[in-house]
Design a protein around this motif. Structure first.
Motif, PDB file in Angstrom:
ATOM      1  N   TYR A 237      17.378 -27.772  13.915  1.00  0.00           N
ATOM      2  CA  TYR A 237      18.166 -28.931  13.503  1.00  0.00           C
ATOM      3  C   TYR A 237      19.272 -29.196  14.520  1.00  0.00           C
ATOM      4  O   TYR A 237      19.609 -28.349  15.354  1.00  0.00           O
ATOM      5  CB  TYR A 237      18.796 -28.698  12.123  1.00  0.00           C
ATOM      6  CG  TYR A 237      19.936 -27.712  12.151  1.00  0.00           C
ATOM      7  CD1 TYR A 237      21.251 -28.157  12.353  1.00  0.00           C
ATOM      8  CD2 TYR A 237      19.705 -26.348  12.002  1.00  0.00           C
ATOM      9  CE1 TYR A 237      22.290 -27.263  12.398  1.00  0.00           C
ATOM     10  CE2 TYR A 237      20.749 -25.448  12.062  1.00  0.00           C
ATOM     11  CZ  TYR A 237      22.046 -25.903  12.258  1.00  0.00           C
ATOM     12  OH  TYR A 237      23.074 -25.011  12.319  1.00  0.00           O
ATOM     13  N   LYS A 238      19.839 -30.384  14.423  1.00  0.00           N
ATOM     14  CA  LYS A 238      21.038 -30.767  15.166  1.00  0.00           C
ATOM     15  C   LYS A 238      22.006 -31.420  14.185  1.00  0.00           C
ATOM     16  O   LYS A 238      21.579 -32.053  13.220  1.00  0.00           O
ATOM     17  CB  LYS A 238      20.714 -31.773  16.276  1.00  0.00           C
ATOM     18  CG  LYS A 238      19.866 -31.236  17.410  1.00  0.00           C
ATOM     19  CD  LYS A 238      19.623 -32.338  18.430  1.00  0.00           C
ATOM     20  CE  LYS A 238      18.779 -31.849  19.597  1.00  0.00           C
ATOM     21  NZ  LYS A 238      18.535 -32.945  20.594  1.00  0.00           N
ATOM     22  N   ASN A 239      23.300 -31.253  14.482  1.00  0.00           N
ATOM     23  CA  ASN A 239      24.297 -31.897  13.628  1.00  0.00           C
ATOM     24  C   ASN A 239      25.449 -32.410  14.504  1.00  0.00           C
ATOM     25  O   ASN A 239      25.954 -31.684  15.356  1.00  0.00           O
ATOM     26  CB  ASN A 239      24.860 -30.920  12.585  1.00  0.00           C
ATOM     27  CG  ASN A 239      25.810 -31.608  11.607  1.00  0.00           C
ATOM     28  OD1 ASN A 239      26.907 -31.987  11.961  1.00  0.00           O
ATOM     29  ND2 ASN A 239      25.360 -31.731  10.359  1.00  0.00           N
TER      30      ASN A 239
ATOM     31  N   MET B 105      35.248 -35.986   6.222  1.00  0.00           N
ATOM     32  CA  MET B 105      34.266 -35.578   7.223  1.00  0.00           C
ATOM     33  C   MET B 105      33.021 -36.462   7.159  1.00  0.00           C
ATOM     34  O   MET B 105      32.491 -36.750   6.079  1.00  0.00           O
ATOM     35  CB  MET B 105      33.855 -34.111   7.005  1.00  0.00           C
ATOM     36  CG  MET B 105      32.886 -33.571   8.038  1.00  0.00           C
ATOM     37  SD  MET B 105      32.652 -31.777   7.904  1.00  0.00           S
ATOM     38  CE  MET B 105      31.796 -31.653   6.342  1.00  0.00           C
ATOM     39  N   GLY B 106      32.555 -36.889   8.341  1.00  0.00           N
ATOM     40  CA  GLY B 106      31.295 -37.606   8.467  1.00  0.00           C
ATOM     41  C   GLY B 106      30.336 -36.798   9.329  1.00  0.00           C
ATOM     42  O   GLY B 106      30.725 -36.290  10.390  1.00  0.00           O
ATOM     43  N   ALA B 107      29.083 -36.643   8.904  1.00  0.00           N
ATOM     44  CA  ALA B 107      28.127 -35.816   9.644  1.00  0.00           C
ATOM     45  C   ALA B 107      26.749 -36.488   9.671  1.00  0.00           C
ATOM     46  O   ALA B 107      26.311 -37.072   8.666  1.00  0.00           O
ATOM     47  CB  ALA B 107      28.026 -34.435   9.008  1.00  0.00           C
ATOM     48  N   LYS B 108      26.093 -36.388  10.823  1.00  0.00           N
ATOM     49  CA  LYS B 108      24.716 -36.867  10.965  1.00  0.00           C
ATOM     50  C   LYS B 108      23.836 -35.663  11.268  1.00  0.00           C
ATOM     51  O   LYS B 108      23.992 -35.003  12.292  1.00  0.00           O
ATOM     52  CB  LYS B 108      24.607 -37.892  12.086  1.00  0.00           C
ATOM     53  CG  LYS B 108      23.177 -38.446  12.242  1.00  0.00           C
ATOM     54  CD  LYS B 108      23.111 -39.520  13.315  1.00  0.00           C
ATOM     55  CE  LYS B 108      23.213 -38.916  14.702  1.00  0.00           C
ATOM     56  NZ  LYS B 108      22.979 -39.942  15.762  1.00  0.00           N
ATOM     57  N   ALA B 109      22.879 -35.371  10.346  1.00  0.00           N
ATOM     58  CA  ALA B 109      21.991 -34.222  10.491  1.00  0.00           C
ATOM     59  C   ALA B 109      20.590 -34.691  10.896  1.00  0.00           C
ATOM     60  O   ALA B 109      20.102 -35.713  10.402  1.00  0.00           O
ATOM     61  CB  ALA B 109      21.931 -33.439   9.190  1.00  0.00           C
ATOM     62  N   GLN B 110      19.954 -33.929  11.786  1.00  0.00           N
ATOM     63  CA  GLN B 110      18.586 -34.215  12.239  1.00  0.00           C
ATOM     64  C   GLN B 110      17.774 -32.918  12.210  1.00  0.00           C
ATOM     65  O   GLN B 110      18.303 -31.846  12.528  1.00  0.00           O
ATOM     66  CB  GLN B 110      18.602 -34.771  13.673  1.00  0.00           C
ATOM     67  CG  GLN B 110      19.343 -36.097  13.826  1.00  0.00           C
ATOM     68  CD  GLN B 110      19.478 -36.505  15.279  1.00  0.00           C
ATOM     69  OE1 GLN B 110      20.428 -36.123  15.945  1.00  0.00           O
ATOM     70  NE2 GLN B 110      18.516 -37.258  15.771  1.00  0.00           N
ATOM     71  N   TYR B 111      16.490 -33.047  11.835  1.00  0.00           N
ATOM     72  CA  TYR B 111      15.616 -31.859  11.834  1.00  0.00           C
ATOM     73  C   TYR B 111      14.443 -32.116  12.768  1.00  0.00           C
ATOM     74  O   TYR B 111      14.055 -33.260  13.042  1.00  0.00           O
ATOM     75  CB  TYR B 111      15.146 -31.535  10.423  1.00  0.00           C
ATOM     76  CG  TYR B 111      14.309 -32.606   9.769  1.00  0.00           C
ATOM     77  CD1 TYR B 111      12.918 -32.571   9.854  1.00  0.00           C
ATOM     78  CD2 TYR B 111      14.909 -33.644   9.053  1.00  0.00           C
ATOM     79  CE1 TYR B 111      12.146 -33.568   9.248  1.00  0.00           C
ATOM     80  CE2 TYR B 111      14.167 -34.624   8.449  1.00  0.00           C
ATOM     81  CZ  TYR B 111      12.767 -34.585   8.552  1.00  0.00           C
ATOM     82  OH  TYR B 111      12.016 -35.557   7.960  1.00  0.00           O
ATOM     83  N   GLN B 112      13.843 -31.053  13.257  1.00  0.00           N
ATOM     84  CA  GLN B 112      12.789 -31.154  14.278  1.00  0.00           C
ATOM     85  C   GLN B 112      11.417 -31.151  13.618  1.00  0.00           C
ATOM     86  O   GLN B 112      11.121 -30.299  12.785  1.00  0.00           O
ATOM     87  CB  GLN B 112      12.898 -29.983  15.253  1.00  0.00           C
ATOM     88  CG  GLN B 112      11.948 -30.095  16.439  1.00  0.00           C
ATOM     89  CD  GLN B 112      12.096 -28.921  17.383  1.00  0.00           C
ATOM     90  OE1 GLN B 112      12.167 -27.796  16.934  1.00  0.00           O
ATOM     91  NE2 GLN B 112      12.143 -29.191  18.678  1.00  0.00           N
ATOM     92  N   GLY B 113      10.617 -32.142  14.096  1.00  0.00           N
ATOM     93  CA  GLY B 113       9.201 -32.175  13.714  1.00  0.00           C
ATOM     94  C   GLY B 113       8.972 -32.459  12.250  1.00  0.00           C
ATOM     95  O   GLY B 113       9.791 -32.214  11.398  1.00  0.00           O
ATOM     96  N   ALA B 114       7.839 -33.037  11.951  1.00  0.00           N
ATOM     97  CA  ALA B 114       7.378 -33.295  10.584  1.00  0.00           C
ATOM     98  C   ALA B 114       6.039 -33.995  10.690  1.00  0.00           C
ATOM     99  O   ALA B 114       5.704 -34.554  11.746  1.00  0.00           O
ATOM    100  CB  ALA B 114       8.361 -34.183   9.844  1.00  0.00           C
ATOM    101  N   PRO B 115       5.224 -33.960   9.649  1.00  0.00           N
ATOM    102  CA  PRO B 115       3.951 -34.679   9.713  1.00  0.00           C
ATOM    103  C   PRO B 115       4.166 -36.137  10.081  1.00  0.00           C
ATOM    104  O   PRO B 115       5.069 -36.806   9.577  1.00  0.00           O
ATOM    105  CB  PRO B 115       3.414 -34.541   8.285  1.00  0.00           C
ATOM    106  CG  PRO B 115       4.078 -33.320   7.749  1.00  0.00           C
ATOM    107  CD  PRO B 115       5.426 -33.269   8.377  1.00  0.00           C
ATOM    108  N   GLY B 116       3.371 -36.619  10.997  1.00  0.00           N
ATOM    109  CA  GLY B 116       3.439 -37.999  11.424  1.00  0.00           C
ATOM    110  C   GLY B 116       4.426 -38.223  12.554  1.00  0.00           C
ATOM    111  O   GLY B 116       4.605 -39.344  13.006  1.00  0.00           O
TER     112      GLY B 116
END
Length: 511
Positions: free
Chosen positions: A124-126, A162-173
């Protein structure tokens, strides 16, 4: 690994206490009015005039800070070292407490361990930004054993939006290696917006957008090291906890526990004092509040010192340590060594000598200091004349004297009063050995006392200037208990003041 890092930070924090060195200066000149706020000037003036024991608090500078350092997001997925940064503005409320506003940013990431891979976690990234407000308590500013500190040790607690944007790696499609924005749902997770104030920016998916806005609490501690009166550097450990109910900063919520995600930031700081140093002192957490007390104890410049009184048991004006005759009777004239004077050297001290200048040819003298020579005829005659004058003056048979009457609140003599005083003056001239008390009444108030003084003064002035009575024969007495409209004249052999200052001149009568 994280526990070792925390242990290192605590060790640095504690060791900083042993590198603090002292300054002996006040930090500012307590007589400098230019550094006192207008609202505190009354206290400053009272302090300078020794009417109030505490100096006024001076105006102090703000502190502009910049920070940068490694940051970790502690959550369900194993974190990697990220980067944290920020800018802040701090203002001292006193020598211990201060208030700081800050804008903080952080970029963090993480990757799952073997267990995480097994349950479906991915990297993940944040990206986070927080607008924070902290109350800071300085731990070592006051001291009884040194001057101003060169190290500022502190703890802090506060609030962040606090404001945060979370991203995760990979997923179907999705393409392998790509990162997807977390919209509240990902493989293995359930949709939720628990713990959020709102979401904003980006596309709307699952009724939420890319950036999550939430409440957070701040906790931390730090140490700053003074480089100059303008600049200091430091290190700070700060934790930012998302408010209970949100656990998706790393895009994953572990069903086994309810631990929320939080940021751990270890940053180096550069702080700069801003503001006109000709009108403001450096932030008060760099100034020991005990400086004034100990400076005054060491070299008093402000305190009112009591007059030194040396012991003088017989009160002859010569202190005991230099008094060669420490038991001289009260009132006896003495020399510079405290020994009773004997002007004629006849062996009888002046305070017992009834003949101060006995000729040596008349020695020896008796116990009263009187010599054996017969008294000259002229001296005997003069002595008898003086004795007769004193006897005459000791008695006064002038009889009753009239009273002067005043109407209403007037203090001026009426024509009738002048006639009365003319008759009284004739009696005084016929009895030259008598003095006269001029007695005024009225003691119930300041106005009555002033009126009584003015009436007595008018009577005496008239007797002296218009009737030719010697002022030395008139005794000024006022503000006595009695009928306020009268001024009495009373024969006496006493002596006393013939003029006294007005008691309340600001209440002087206008008639």
């Amino acid at each position: 690994m994280a526990s070792k890092k925390l242990l290192l930070l605590v060790a640095l924090f504690v060791s900083a206490q042993f590198v603090a060195s002292a300054q002996t200066n006040w930090g500012w000149d307590w007589k400098d009015t230019s550094k006192i706020a207008v609202k505190n000037l009354p206290q400053h003036n009272e302090f300078m005039n020794n009417q109030y024991p505490y100096p006024a608090k001076p105006r102090s500078q703000w502190e502009l800070g910049f920070n940068l350092g490694p940051t970790w997001l502690t959550g369900d997925i194993k974190s990697k070292t990220g980067i944290g940064y920020g800018v802040s503005l701090r203002k001292s409320l006193g020598h211990v407490l201060s208030f700081r506003g800050s804008l903080t940013g952080a970029s963090t990431s993480g990757a799952p361990n073997a267990y995480g891979v097994a349950v479906g976690q991915t990297a993940y990234k944040n990206t986070m930004y927080a607008l924070g407000f902290d109350l800071i308590a300085s731990l070592n500013t006051p001291s009884y054993y040194r001057g101003n500190p060169k190290t500022n040790l502190y703890v802090l607690a506060g609030y962040s939006l606090m404001g945060a944007k979370a991203q995760y790696q990979g997923a179907p499609g999705n393409q392998p290696g790509g990162y997807n924005i977390f919209y509240g749902q990902r493989p293995g997770q359930f949709f939720t917006t628990d713990g959020l104030i709102t979401t904003m920016f980006g596309a709307t998916v699952n009724n939420r957008q890319a950036w999550a806005l939430m409440h957070a609490w701040n906790l931390g501690f730090g140490a700053a090291f003074k480089v100059s009166d303008k600049v200091n550097i430091g290190i700070e450990q700060k934790f930012i906890f998302s408010v209970k109910g949100y656990d998706y900063l790393d895009t994953w919520k572990d069903a086994r526990n309810e631990n929320n995600d939080y940021f751990s930031m270890t940053t180096a700081r550069v702080n700069i004092n801003i503001g006109d140093n000709s009108k403001k002192v450096q932030p008060l957490y760099w100034i020991n509040p005990n400086n004034f007390i100990y400076s005054e104890l060491n070299a008093p410049q402000h305190m009112k010192m009591p007059k030194v009184v040396l012991p003088d048991a017989d009160k002859d004006g010569v202190t005991d340590q230099f008094d060669m005759e420490p038991n001289t009777p009260a009132g006896a004239p003495v020399d510079s060594h405290g020994v009773s004077k004997d002007t004629d050297g006849d062996g009888v001290p002046d305070y017992r000598d009834k003949e101060l200048l006995t000729s040596q040819k008349c020695f020896p003298v008796n116990n009263d200091g009187i010599g054996t020579c017969p008294e000259n005829a002229c001296c005997k005659e003069i002595r008898e004349m003086v004795s007769n004058m004193q006897t005459a003056k000791a008695s006064c048979s002038i009889g009753a004297l009239p009273s002067v009457q005043f109407k209403g609140t007037t203090t001026k003599l009426s024509k009738d009063a002048m006639v009365v005083l003319g008759a009284a003056a004739a009696q005084l001239k016929a009895n030259p050995t008598c003095n006269v008390k001029v007695i005024g009444y009225g003691a119930t108030s300041k106005a009555a006392q002033q009126q009584s003084w003015e009436r007595v003064n008018a009577v005496i002035k008239y007797l002296v200037e218009k009737q030719g009575i010697a002022e030395s024969r008139l005794l000024f007495v006022y503000a006595q208990e009695g009928k306020a409209g009268s001024v009495d004249l009373q024969g006496t052999t006493e002596e006393g003041p013939n003029s006294v200052p007005a008691p309340h001149p600001n209440l002087k009568s206008k008639n």
